[in-house]
Design a protein around this motif. Structure first.
Motif, PDB file in Angstrom:
ATOM      1  N   GLY A 149     -12.786   6.714  -3.951  1.00  0.00           N
ATOM      2  CA  GLY A 149     -13.178   5.315  -3.811  1.00  0.00           C
ATOM      3  C   GLY A 149     -11.984   4.390  -3.909  1.00  0.00           C
ATOM      4  O   GLY A 149     -11.081   4.427  -3.094  1.00  0.00           O
ATOM      5  N   ILE A 150     -11.939   3.556  -4.961  1.00  0.00           N
ATOM      6  CA  ILE A 150     -10.893   2.536  -5.119  1.00  0.00           C
ATOM      7  C   ILE A 150      -9.942   2.934  -6.239  1.00  0.00           C
ATOM      8  O   ILE A 150     -10.371   3.384  -7.300  1.00  0.00           O
ATOM      9  CB  ILE A 150     -11.517   1.164  -5.429  1.00  0.00           C
ATOM     10  N   MET A 151      -8.638   2.746  -5.993  1.00  0.00           N
ATOM     11  CA  MET A 151      -7.612   2.940  -7.028  1.00  0.00           C
ATOM     12  C   MET A 151      -6.849   1.631  -7.194  1.00  0.00           C
ATOM     13  O   MET A 151      -6.323   1.090  -6.225  1.00  0.00           O
ATOM     14  CB  MET A 151      -6.641   4.060  -6.652  1.00  0.00           C
ATOM     15  N   THR A 152      -6.778   1.125  -8.414  1.00  0.00           N
ATOM     16  CA  THR A 152      -6.062  -0.104  -8.690  1.00  0.00           C
ATOM     17  C   THR A 152      -4.557   0.157  -8.742  1.00  0.00           C
ATOM     18  O   THR A 152      -4.135   1.305  -8.940  1.00  0.00           O
ATOM     19  CB  THR A 152      -6.520  -0.712 -10.028  1.00  0.00           C
ATOM     20  N   PRO A 153      -3.717  -0.864  -8.576  1.00  0.00           N
ATOM     21  CA  PRO A 153      -2.268  -0.660  -8.645  1.00  0.00           C
ATOM     22  C   PRO A 153      -1.850  -0.043  -9.981  1.00  0.00           C
ATOM     23  O   PRO A 153      -2.296  -0.466 -11.043  1.00  0.00           O
ATOM     24  CB  PRO A 153      -1.698  -2.078  -8.500  1.00  0.00           C
ATOM     25  N   GLY A 154      -1.031   0.992  -9.910  1.00  0.00           N
ATOM     26  CA  GLY A 154      -0.570   1.691 -11.106  1.00  0.00           C
ATOM     27  C   GLY A 154      -1.510   2.769 -11.612  1.00  0.00           C
ATOM     28  O   GLY A 154      -1.128   3.573 -12.459  1.00  0.00           O
ATOM     29  N   GLN A 155      -2.736   2.813 -11.119  1.00  0.00           N
ATOM     30  CA  GLN A 155      -3.710   3.807 -11.591  1.00  0.00           C
ATOM     31  C   GLN A 155      -3.270   5.210 -11.196  1.00  0.00           C
ATOM     32  O   GLN A 155      -2.856   5.452 -10.070  1.00  0.00           O
ATOM     33  CB  GLN A 155      -5.094   3.522 -11.028  1.00  0.00           C
ATOM     34  N   LYS A 156      -3.387   6.126 -12.167  1.00  0.00           N
ATOM     35  CA  LYS A 156      -3.024   7.526 -11.941  1.00  0.00           C
ATOM     36  C   LYS A 156      -4.203   8.395 -12.354  1.00  0.00           C
ATOM     37  O   LYS A 156      -4.807   8.179 -13.396  1.00  0.00           O
ATOM     38  CB  LYS A 156      -1.807   7.894 -12.788  1.00  0.00           C
TER      39      LYS A 156
ATOM     40  N   ARG B 259      -3.278  21.629 -10.471  1.00  0.00           N
ATOM     41  CA  ARG B 259      -3.695  20.249 -10.659  1.00  0.00           C
ATOM     42  C   ARG B 259      -3.081  19.416  -9.557  1.00  0.00           C
ATOM     43  O   ARG B 259      -2.084  19.790  -8.946  1.00  0.00           O
ATOM     44  CB  ARG B 259      -3.285  19.719 -12.025  1.00  0.00           C
ATOM     45  N   VAL B 260      -3.709  18.273  -9.291  1.00  0.00           N
ATOM     46  CA  VAL B 260      -3.207  17.334  -8.289  1.00  0.00           C
ATOM     47  C   VAL B 260      -3.147  15.960  -8.945  1.00  0.00           C
ATOM     48  O   VAL B 260      -4.155  15.453  -9.427  1.00  0.00           O
ATOM     49  CB  VAL B 260      -4.123  17.284  -7.040  1.00  0.00           C
ATOM     50  N   MET B 261      -1.933  15.374  -8.984  1.00  0.00           N
ATOM     51  CA  MET B 261      -1.760  14.033  -9.530  1.00  0.00           C
ATOM     52  C   MET B 261      -1.688  13.064  -8.356  1.00  0.00           C
ATOM     53  O   MET B 261      -0.955  13.291  -7.392  1.00  0.00           O
ATOM     54  CB  MET B 261      -0.469  13.957 -10.348  1.00  0.00           C
ATOM     55  N   VAL B 262      -2.487  12.000  -8.437  1.00  0.00           N
ATOM     56  CA  VAL B 262      -2.502  10.964  -7.410  1.00  0.00           C
ATOM     57  C   VAL B 262      -2.316   9.625  -8.118  1.00  0.00           C
ATOM     58  O   VAL B 262      -3.027   9.326  -9.083  1.00  0.00           O
ATOM     59  CB  VAL B 262      -3.840  10.962  -6.627  1.00  0.00           C
ATOM     60  N   GLN B 263      -1.334   8.820  -7.648  1.00  0.00           N
ATOM     61  CA  GLN B 263      -1.072   7.530  -8.274  1.00  0.00           C
ATOM     62  C   GLN B 263      -0.880   6.462  -7.204  1.00  0.00           C
ATOM     63  O   GLN B 263      -0.151   6.670  -6.234  1.00  0.00           O
ATOM     64  CB  GLN B 263       0.173   7.582  -9.153  1.00  0.00           C
ATOM     65  N   ASN B 264      -1.536   5.320  -7.411  1.00  0.00           N
ATOM     66  CA  ASN B 264      -1.343   4.171  -6.540  1.00  0.00           C
ATOM     67  C   ASN B 264      -0.062   3.473  -6.985  1.00  0.00           C
ATOM     68  O   ASN B 264      -0.025   2.828  -8.027  1.00  0.00           O
ATOM     69  CB  ASN B 264      -2.533   3.214  -6.629  1.00  0.00           C
ATOM     70  N   THR B 265       1.005   3.621  -6.224  1.00  0.00           N
ATOM     71  CA  THR B 265       2.288   3.006  -6.554  1.00  0.00           C
ATOM     72  C   THR B 265       2.507   1.717  -5.774  1.00  0.00           C
ATOM     73  O   THR B 265       3.600   1.144  -5.824  1.00  0.00           O
ATOM     74  CB  THR B 265       3.453   3.982  -6.286  1.00  0.00           C
ATOM     75  N   GLY B 266       1.491   1.247  -5.074  1.00  0.00           N
ATOM     76  CA  GLY B 266       1.591  -0.002  -4.325  1.00  0.00           C
ATOM     77  C   GLY B 266       1.214  -1.195  -5.177  1.00  0.00           C
ATOM     78  O   GLY B 266       0.793  -1.071  -6.330  1.00  0.00           O
ATOM     79  N   ALA B 267       1.350  -2.375  -4.602  1.00  0.00           N
ATOM     80  CA  ALA B 267       1.072  -3.623  -5.310  1.00  0.00           C
ATOM     81  C   ALA B 267      -0.384  -4.054  -5.168  1.00  0.00           C
ATOM     82  O   ALA B 267      -0.828  -4.946  -5.892  1.00  0.00           O
ATOM     83  CB  ALA B 267       1.992  -4.726  -4.792  1.00  0.00           C
ATOM     84  N   LYS B 268      -1.135  -3.439  -4.248  1.00  0.00           N
ATOM     85  CA  LYS B 268      -2.530  -3.826  -4.018  1.00  0.00           C
ATOM     86  C   LYS B 268      -3.444  -2.620  -4.204  1.00  0.00           C
ATOM     87  O   LYS B 268      -3.006  -1.481  -4.095  1.00  0.00           O
ATOM     88  CB  LYS B 268      -2.693  -4.388  -2.610  1.00  0.00           C
ATOM     89  N   PRO B 269      -4.742  -2.869  -4.458  1.00  0.00           N
ATOM     90  CA  PRO B 269      -5.679  -1.749  -4.603  1.00  0.00           C
ATOM     91  C   PRO B 269      -5.813  -0.948  -3.317  1.00  0.00           C
ATOM     92  O   PRO B 269      -5.734  -1.495  -2.219  1.00  0.00           O
ATOM     93  CB  PRO B 269      -7.010  -2.438  -4.935  1.00  0.00           C
ATOM     94  N   LEU B 270      -5.993   0.365  -3.484  1.00  0.00           N
ATOM     95  CA  LEU B 270      -6.259   1.249  -2.351  1.00  0.00           C
ATOM     96  C   LEU B 270      -7.763   1.480  -2.281  1.00  0.00           C
ATOM     97  O   LEU B 270      -8.401   1.750  -3.291  1.00  0.00           O
ATOM     98  CB  LEU B 270      -5.546   2.585  -2.523  1.00  0.00           C
TER      99      LEU B 270
ATOM    100  N   TYR C 247       0.848  -1.193   0.000  1.00  0.00           N
ATOM    101  CA  TYR C 247       0.000   0.000   0.000  1.00  0.00           C
ATOM    102  C   TYR C 247       0.880   1.238   0.000  1.00  0.00           C
ATOM    103  O   TYR C 247       1.560   1.532   0.981  1.00  0.00           O
ATOM    104  CB  TYR C 247      -0.932   0.002   1.216  1.00  0.00           C
ATOM    105  N   GLU C 248       0.865   1.954  -1.118  1.00  0.00           N
ATOM    106  CA  GLU C 248       1.706   3.136  -1.262  1.00  0.00           C
ATOM    107  C   GLU C 248       1.039   4.081  -2.264  1.00  0.00           C
ATOM    108  O   GLU C 248       0.395   3.641  -3.212  1.00  0.00           O
ATOM    109  CB  GLU C 248       3.080   2.695  -1.780  1.00  0.00           C
ATOM    110  N   ILE C 249       1.224   5.385  -2.044  1.00  0.00           N
ATOM    111  CA  ILE C 249       0.585   6.360  -2.928  1.00  0.00           C
ATOM    112  C   ILE C 249       1.554   7.509  -3.199  1.00  0.00           C
ATOM    113  O   ILE C 249       2.367   7.863  -2.340  1.00  0.00           O
ATOM    114  CB  ILE C 249      -0.739   6.867  -2.316  1.00  0.00           C
ATOM    115  N   ASP C 250       1.475   8.059  -4.404  1.00  0.00           N
ATOM    116  CA  ASP C 250       2.287   9.214  -4.779  1.00  0.00           C
ATOM    117  C   ASP C 250       1.334  10.380  -5.031  1.00  0.00           C
ATOM    118  O   ASP C 250       0.342  10.230  -5.753  1.00  0.00           O
ATOM    119  CB  ASP C 250       3.097   8.891  -6.043  1.00  0.00           C
TER     120      ASP C 250
END
Length: 129
Positions: A82-89, A55-66, A37-40
């Motif tokens: 809501g939910i962000m999948t791994p790698g989703q930006k 603008r605000v960039m948010v990316q799920n950099t973890g291996a599991k969904p947030l 679980y990690e976020i950028d």
């Protein structure tokens, strides 16, 4: 003489493979993660002469969904992603009339990141400088 050419060919191949590996790792940012679980978060505001773009960039950099990802722009402005999948930006625009001071992003599993808006450096001759 042929053996010296082989040596240089092998060295050339090793160098090319090494450079390719470095490029592949740099381009895969967000694809390989070290934590579950990690976020950028990257908030940016660019003041111009007459207006400010943000603008605000948010990316799920973890291996599991947030799950339960919430963006708090401050001043009572909150967005539930809501939910962000791994790698989703996602790239978001803050609400109008927001003071653009800090952004706080929270999610389940103990994720909480607070960052101030960064301002890009101005170059002579560029718009807004």
């Amino acid at each position: 003489m042929v053996s010296s050419y082989r040596f240089f060919i092998i060295i050339g191949i090793v160098v090319i493979v090494g450079i390719g590996g470095v490029i592949a790792l740099s381009l895969s940012k967000g694809m390989f993660s070290s934590q579950d679980y990690e976020i950028d978060v990257d908030p940016l505001k660019d003041p111009q002469n007459l207006f400010v773009t943000a603008r605000v960039m948010v990316q799920n950099t973890g291996a599991k969904p947030l799950t339960n990802v919430i963006i708090n722009y401050g001043n009572g402005d909150v967005l539930n992603l809501g939910i962000m999948t791994p790698g989703q930006k996602v790239i978001l625009s803050p609400p109008p009339d927001n003071p653009l001071q800090l952004v706080k992003v929270t999610a389940d599993n103990g994720i909480s990141v607070t960052k101030p808006y960064r301002v890009p450096p101005k170059m002579p001759g560029m718009m807004g400088s």
